[in-house]
Design a protein around this motif. Sequence first.
Motif, short mmCIF file in Angstrom:
data_model
loop_
_atom_site.label_atom_id
_atom_site.label_comp_id
_atom_site.label_asym_id
_atom_site.label_seq_id
_atom_site.Cartn_x
_atom_site.Cartn_y
_atom_site.Cartn_z
N CYS A 137 0.83 -1.21 0.00
CA CYS A 137 0.00 0.00 0.00
C CYS A 137 0.86 1.26 0.00
CB CYS A 137 -0.92 0.00 1.22
SG CYS A 137 -2.07 -1.38 1.27
N THR A 183 -10.18 5.18 -15.57
CA THR A 183 -11.02 4.41 -14.64
C THR A 183 -12.22 3.83 -15.38
OG1 THR A 183 -10.37 5.88 -12.82
CG2 THR A 183 -12.29 4.49 -12.47
N ARG A 273 0.62 -7.84 -5.55
CA ARG A 273 -0.40 -7.30 -6.43
C ARG A 273 -0.64 -8.20 -7.65
NH1 ARG A 273 -5.13 -5.34 -6.44
NH2 ARG A 273 -5.68 -4.76 -8.57
N GLU A 319 -1.12 -4.11 -13.80
CA GLU A 319 -2.53 -3.74 -13.81
C GLU A 319 -3.12 -3.81 -15.21
OE1 GLU A 319 -4.08 -3.67 -11.23
OE2 GLU A 319 -2.44 -3.52 -9.82
N ALA A 362 -3.96 3.37 -6.73
CA ALA A 362 -5.27 2.94 -6.23
C ALA A 362 -5.37 1.42 -6.20
CB ALA A 362 -6.37 3.53 -7.11
N PHE A 363 -4.84 0.78 -7.24
CA PHE A 363 -4.86 -0.69 -7.28
C PHE A 363 -4.01 -1.28 -6.15
CE2 PHE A 363 -5.83 -0.29 -11.99
CZ PHE A 363 -7.11 -0.82 -11.89
N GLN A 366 -5.45 -1.49 -2.64
CA GLN A 366 -6.49 -2.48 -2.35
C GLN A 366 -6.00 -3.56 -1.39
OE1 GLN A 366 -7.76 -3.81 -6.25
NE2 GLN A 366 -9.21 -2.13 -6.46
N LYS A 369 -7.46 -4.30 2.37
CA LYS A 369 -8.55 -5.19 2.76
C LYS A 369 -8.03 -6.48 3.40
CE LYS A 369 -8.87 -7.15 -1.92
NZ LYS A 369 -9.69 -7.24 -3.15
#
Length: 437
Positions: A137, A183, A273, A319, A362-363, A366, A369
Amino acid sequence: MLEKLFGLKAANTTVRTEFLAGITTFAAMAYILAVNPAILSNAGMPVPALITVTGIAAALGCFLMAVMTNYPIAQAPGMGTNSYFAFVICIGSGLPWQTALALTFWNGIIFLILSVTGLRSKLAESLPNGVKIGIQCGIGFFIAFIGLKSVGIVIAHEATLVSIGDLKAPASLMVMGGLAFMTFLTIRKVSGALLITILGLTLIGLIIPSQGAMVTSVPDGIVSLPSGISETFLKLDILYPIKHFPEIADVLITLLLLDLFDSIGTLVGLSRRANLVRKDGSMPKMGKALTADAVATVAGSLFGTSTTTSYIESAAGIESGGRTGLTSVVTGLCFLVALIFTPIILIVPAAATAPALVMVGAFMAQGLKELKFDDLSEVVPAFITMLMIPLTFSITEGIGLGLTLYSLILLLSGRAKEAPVLSYAISIVFVIYYAFL
């Protein structure tokens, strides 16, 4: 042939996806062709040769990673370590760049030994889950911050350190609009969403003026012949660090720490990732990845550049769907082609790549979580790690502070046995580093 070499079906990918991902990674990190020579030139090194050397070192690093690990992770001369090379080793310590190259060479040799023996992998595996999540992150926040800073959306401020820039500026509007469009394309699962947006914004920049000029510069030409590298190739003063070790020990140790934990942190964050980790969070080919990193550093120093390392911008290709070493191969080929078409490659403005960096951030974020928010012994070190990486502009500092805090929390809580001994050993190294270096 490509299926046999890279196992595309097993990785649930295609040649087209890997090709687009490789170009996307290159687009996100192509700036290194201009920035690395500009930084190292402060040490007195020749810029024309450095441009060629940067491209060769990046291509070689990408190929090594592809062959040795089959990972979609690109390598190039690292930002941060090149600044340390020029401003601390050469200007600050008064050492010639030939000596700095020798320090880089022996740094790579030491890492190669650590990687082959497996110690470097054990260092990576000793990081607790919370710190690993914090790294992922934190790199995401770091990438996004770099993107926003590059176009002036985030600016320096004397009182508050950072502040909002001019959102009415053409570059700022392009970034925000590009991020929204990127996006949208991603939500609609359009292949190459990041690359499409980067190319689109580059073209738009040719017709949008900013401060008396267009956002995208018109190239002086299309083709440029690469400069020779005879001025830097094998010019390192290889025996200097051995003959004068007491004098340069602190410089070498700092370089070792910066490169060691920057590379480990980047590989941990990117592999998480890209879903290249096992269920227990470990990375199956970490040893080979770190070996590729070390070999690339040694080779780069022989060509004439600072430490070559894994790039966080590889996340852009990941990504975009990159899952195998074919992505890295394509990125490496792009670097070689760029040496011929440098005028075209260098016209891509920061306003075109910034949305991709923010999107990647942003990816990466995640990963939050996966944190066990009811366990503060995991949350607090993770939080400090992800916070300090962008605030200090250093993955190493984030890992050092997060891991040291984690070790201290467990000791105070009477839970010392929950962490491996190596975690405490690394924490002690960082304490010594902050206290004396």
